[in-house]
Write a protein that holds these residues in place. Structure first.
Motif, PDB file in Angstrom:
ATOM      1  N   GLU A 138       4.515  13.747   0.693  1.00  0.00           N
ATOM      2  CA  GLU A 138       4.446  14.985   1.480  1.00  0.00           C
ATOM      3  C   GLU A 138       4.928  16.175   0.666  1.00  0.00           C
ATOM      4  OE1 GLU A 138       3.577  17.265   4.673  1.00  0.00           O
ATOM      5  OE2 GLU A 138       3.544  15.096   4.942  1.00  0.00           O
ATOM      6  N   GLN A 139       6.040  15.989  -0.041  1.00  0.00           N
ATOM      7  CA  GLN A 139       6.598  17.063  -0.863  1.00  0.00           C
ATOM      8  C   GLN A 139       5.628  17.457  -1.972  1.00  0.00           C
ATOM      9  OE1 GLN A 139      10.432  16.182  -2.645  1.00  0.00           O
ATOM     10  NE2 GLN A 139       9.991  17.533  -4.379  1.00  0.00           N
ATOM     11  N   MET A 166       0.843  -1.191   0.000  1.00  0.00           N
ATOM     12  CA  MET A 166       0.000   0.000   0.000  1.00  0.00           C
ATOM     13  C   MET A 166       0.880   1.244   0.000  1.00  0.00           C
ATOM     14  SD  MET A 166      -3.113  -1.216   0.032  1.00  0.00           S
ATOM     15  CE  MET A 166      -4.331  -0.170   0.809  1.00  0.00           C
ATOM     16  N   TYR A 167       0.608   2.154  -0.918  1.00  0.00           N
ATOM     17  CA  TYR A 167       1.406   3.371  -1.033  1.00  0.00           C
ATOM     18  C   TYR A 167       0.964   4.404   0.006  1.00  0.00           C
ATOM     19  CZ  TYR A 167       3.680   2.191  -5.478  1.00  0.00           C
ATOM     20  OH  TYR A 167       4.455   1.623  -6.453  1.00  0.00           O
ATOM     21  N   PRO A 168       1.915   5.118   0.623  1.00  0.00           N
ATOM     22  CA  PRO A 168       1.551   6.199   1.547  1.00  0.00           C
ATOM     23  C   PRO A 168       0.726   7.267   0.832  1.00  0.00           C
ATOM     24  CG  PRO A 168       3.885   5.663   1.735  1.00  0.00           C
ATOM     25  CD  PRO A 168       3.380   4.933   0.539  1.00  0.00           C
ATOM     26  N   GLN A 169      -0.308   7.754   1.500  1.00  0.00           N
ATOM     27  CA  GLN A 169      -1.162   8.807   0.956  1.00  0.00           C
ATOM     28  C   GLN A 169      -1.066  10.045   1.841  1.00  0.00           C
ATOM     29  OE1 GLN A 169      -5.151   7.269   0.927  1.00  0.00           O
ATOM     30  NE2 GLN A 169      -4.945   6.306  -1.075  1.00  0.00           N
ATOM     31  N   LYS A 170      -1.024  11.180   1.189  1.00  0.00           N
ATOM     32  CA  LYS A 170      -1.084  12.446   1.916  1.00  0.00           C
ATOM     33  C   LYS A 170      -2.176  13.285   1.282  1.00  0.00           C
ATOM     34  CE  LYS A 170       0.182  15.753   4.734  1.00  0.00           C
ATOM     35  NZ  LYS A 170      -0.018  15.627   6.195  1.00  0.00           N
ATOM     36  N   MET A 171      -3.183  13.668   2.084  1.00  0.00           N
ATOM     37  CA  MET A 171      -4.290  14.456   1.550  1.00  0.00           C
ATOM     38  C   MET A 171      -4.522  15.687   2.413  1.00  0.00           C
ATOM     39  SD  MET A 171      -8.137  13.360   0.341  1.00  0.00           S
ATOM     40  CE  MET A 171      -8.865  13.094   1.952  1.00  0.00           C
ATOM     41  N   GLY A 220       3.706   6.920  -8.408  1.00  0.00           N
ATOM     42  CA  GLY A 220       2.626   7.432  -7.584  1.00  0.00           C
ATOM     43  C   GLY A 220       1.616   8.148  -8.451  1.00  0.00           C
ATOM     44  N   ARG A 221       0.697   8.858  -7.821  1.00  0.00           N
ATOM     45  CA  ARG A 221      -0.323   9.568  -8.589  1.00  0.00           C
ATOM     46  C   ARG A 221      -0.815  10.774  -7.810  1.00  0.00           C
ATOM     47  NH1 ARG A 221      -6.144   8.062  -7.634  1.00  0.00           N
ATOM     48  NH2 ARG A 221      -6.147   7.022  -5.614  1.00  0.00           N
ATOM     49  N   VAL A 222      -1.431  11.693  -8.548  1.00  0.00           N
ATOM     50  CA  VAL A 222      -2.017  12.902  -7.971  1.00  0.00           C
ATOM     51  C   VAL A 222      -3.517  12.857  -8.190  1.00  0.00           C
ATOM     52  CG1 VAL A 222      -2.095  15.422  -8.069  1.00  0.00           C
ATOM     53  CG2 VAL A 222       0.076  14.220  -8.470  1.00  0.00           C
ATOM     54  N   LEU A 223      -4.292  13.161  -7.151  1.00  0.00           N
ATOM     55  CA  LEU A 223      -5.744  13.230  -7.277  1.00  0.00           C
ATOM     56  C   LEU A 223      -6.209  14.566  -6.726  1.00  0.00           C
ATOM     57  CD1 LEU A 223      -8.521  11.975  -7.864  1.00  0.00           C
ATOM     58  CD2 LEU A 223      -8.500  11.060  -5.535  1.00  0.00           C
ATOM     59  N   ILE A 224      -6.938  15.308  -7.549  1.00  0.00           N
ATOM     60  CA  ILE A 224      -7.513  16.594  -7.140  1.00  0.00           C
ATOM     61  C   ILE A 224      -9.007  16.520  -7.402  1.00  0.00           C
ATOM     62  CG2 ILE A 224      -7.526  19.082  -7.517  1.00  0.00           C
ATOM     63  CD1 ILE A 224      -4.668  18.828  -8.606  1.00  0.00           C
TER      64      ILE A 224
END
Length: 448
Positions: free
Chosen positions: A434-435, A371-376, A408-412
């Motif tokens: 985080e970055q 599982m990839y770390p998520q930062k939201m 990874g990926r970006v979700l907006i």
């Protein structure tokens, strides 16, 4: 889909005593739905609808009002009492009814309630039929002649029928003997169903969250509050903990060490178990499904697609792709080779099937899933700002995606309830996530 006045993505929902969840509206809704549903059943005799509910005290009021409205429209009614949402879907199909109605607000507190419909096929009512019901609500309330009024009766064996259906999705050659299982029914609709299913398959069952009083549904228990389940599993020395929500269509599980497993991990176990028996063409997740799940599906040669958040949209995409498995991180899991809708009890049985066949623990079953770390982060969004075309946000997103380089990926996405934008980055490395979020947050979205 056109803008709805009453129906959301999962029926009509709100606070009891509010604009829609009250006796008068339920009466009108029952009458409107009855008039529309009567046209769905030409030449098949008097149409019949089943009503099930969860354990909220307001369920009595709404059930009676719906029953009156349906009867006034000439629809016969079967009353199932407190029963899981997926049980209504099953009984609608099994009894060849024109529709099923569920009175529940799922994981919400007791002050809320909702009304949703299943079609004769045991799936969410099509958009066009909901639109017809909405239009009919605005018309005057009427009543058929006395000779055509609908009749109502209770089904005393509804829970028993559903228990047997759930058990039928577990392989005949397997059983759960030797397993200690804690079942948390969230003081909800499965309180008198879920413990029996696992006990009758051979497990030693300890039940918590199975004492509803009309007001305690989801209160500190169930899939949204697994802390009590974790403690009970460890205190009992149990092998597995199973947490459902108020209407039992959502699942979380815990192993003997107290580790909690979310919907992505449980769906992975189900898919792995199916792959040991047959080819799996593809799996549908949502925009929130962990990127690690997507990467692992690719590694296994299994197709993967994302739908909007909501089990309704997951099911739509599954049907479009012709795939059998899908789900949400929150624990709504669909196995169309077992049932037409998400079902927490049946999903748990499919996880246990994979474990039993492989002779492995839950931890070993998910060992291959990283599982990839998520930062939201949620950021304010000024009125009138078109974030999809905002130059600064477009540029920052492109920069972050370039840095991730497929890792990874970006979700907006915009919040559906408040003027905020949800910015999420997933990455192999937590520091990279985080970055990336910091770069997105630096964009000023309070100006056009």
């Amino acid at each position: 889909m056109s803008q709805r006045k009453y129906f959301g993505t999962d029926g009509v929902r709100g606070e009891v005593g509010g604009a829609t969840i009250n006796a008068e509206f339920a009466l009108r809704l029952g009458y409107a739905a009855g008039r529309v549903l009567a046209t769905q059943n030409p030449g098949r005799g008097r149409p019949t609808v089943i009503i099930g509910k969860d354990t909220r005290v307001s369920g009595y009021m709404l059930e009676s009002a719906l029953e009156a409205g349906l009867s006034a429209a000439g629809i016969d009614v079967l009353l199932a009492g407190p029963i899981p949402t997926p049980a209504v879907a099953y009984l609608t199909r099994a009894l060849r009814l024109v529709a099923g109605i569920v009175i529940s607000a799922s994981h919400n507190p007791y002050q809320d309630n909702g009304i949703k419909f299943f079609s004769a096929q045991g799936m969410k009512l099509p958009d066009e039929v909901e639109a017809q019901i909405e239009a009919a609500i605005e018309e005057p309330l009427g009543c058929v002649g006395s000779e055509a009024l609908g009749r109502a009766r209770r089904i005393d064996d509804a829970a028993g029928r559903y228990i047997e259906f759930c058990k039928s999705t577990f392989p005949n050659e397997l059983d759960l003997s030797g397993l200690k299982i804690v079942v948390d029914a969230a003081h909800g609709a499965a309180y008198h169903v879920a413990p029996h299913v696992f006990r009758e398959l051979g497990a030693e069952v300890y039940a918590i969250g199975c004492a509803p009083d009309g007001f305690n549904i989801n209160e500190g228990v169930g899939a949204l509050h697994p802390e009590g389940l974790i403690a009970e599993v460890q205190n009992r020395g149990a092998d597995i903990g199973i947490a459902l929500d108020g209407d039992a269509d959502r699942l979380q599980m815990v192993d003997g060490s107290g580790r909690l497993y979310n919907g992505d991990e449980l769906l992975y176990v189900i898919v792995r178990g199916r792959m040991a028996q047959r080819k799996v063409d593809g799996v549908v997740g949502t925009l929130m499904t962990n990127f690690g799940f997507e990467k692992q599906m690719q590694a296994l040669g299994v197709g993967f697609d994302r739908a909007r958040v909501g089990d309704r949209y997951v099911l739509e995409r599954m049907l479009q792709r012709g795939w059998l498995y899908g789900g949400e991180s929150s624990g709504h899991l669909l196995c169309l080779d077992c049932h037409t809708t998400g079902d927490g009890i049946i999903a748990a049985l499919q996880v246990l099937t994979g474990m039993r066949r492989a002779g492995e623990t839950l931890a070993s079953q998910v060992a291959g899933l990283r599982m990839y770390p998520q930062k939201m982060v949620n950021v304010p969004l000024a009125a009138g700002v078109q974030w999809e075309s905002h130059p600064g946000l477009i540029q920052a997103k492109a920069q972050v995606e370039a840095q991730l380089n497929g890792r990874g990926r970006v979700l907006i996405r915009a919040s559906g309830t408040e003027p905020k934008l949800r910015l999420m980055v997933e990455a192999e490395d937590a520091a990279l996530a985080e970055q990336g979020v910091r770069q997105l947050v630096a964009v000023n979205l309070m100006k056009r």
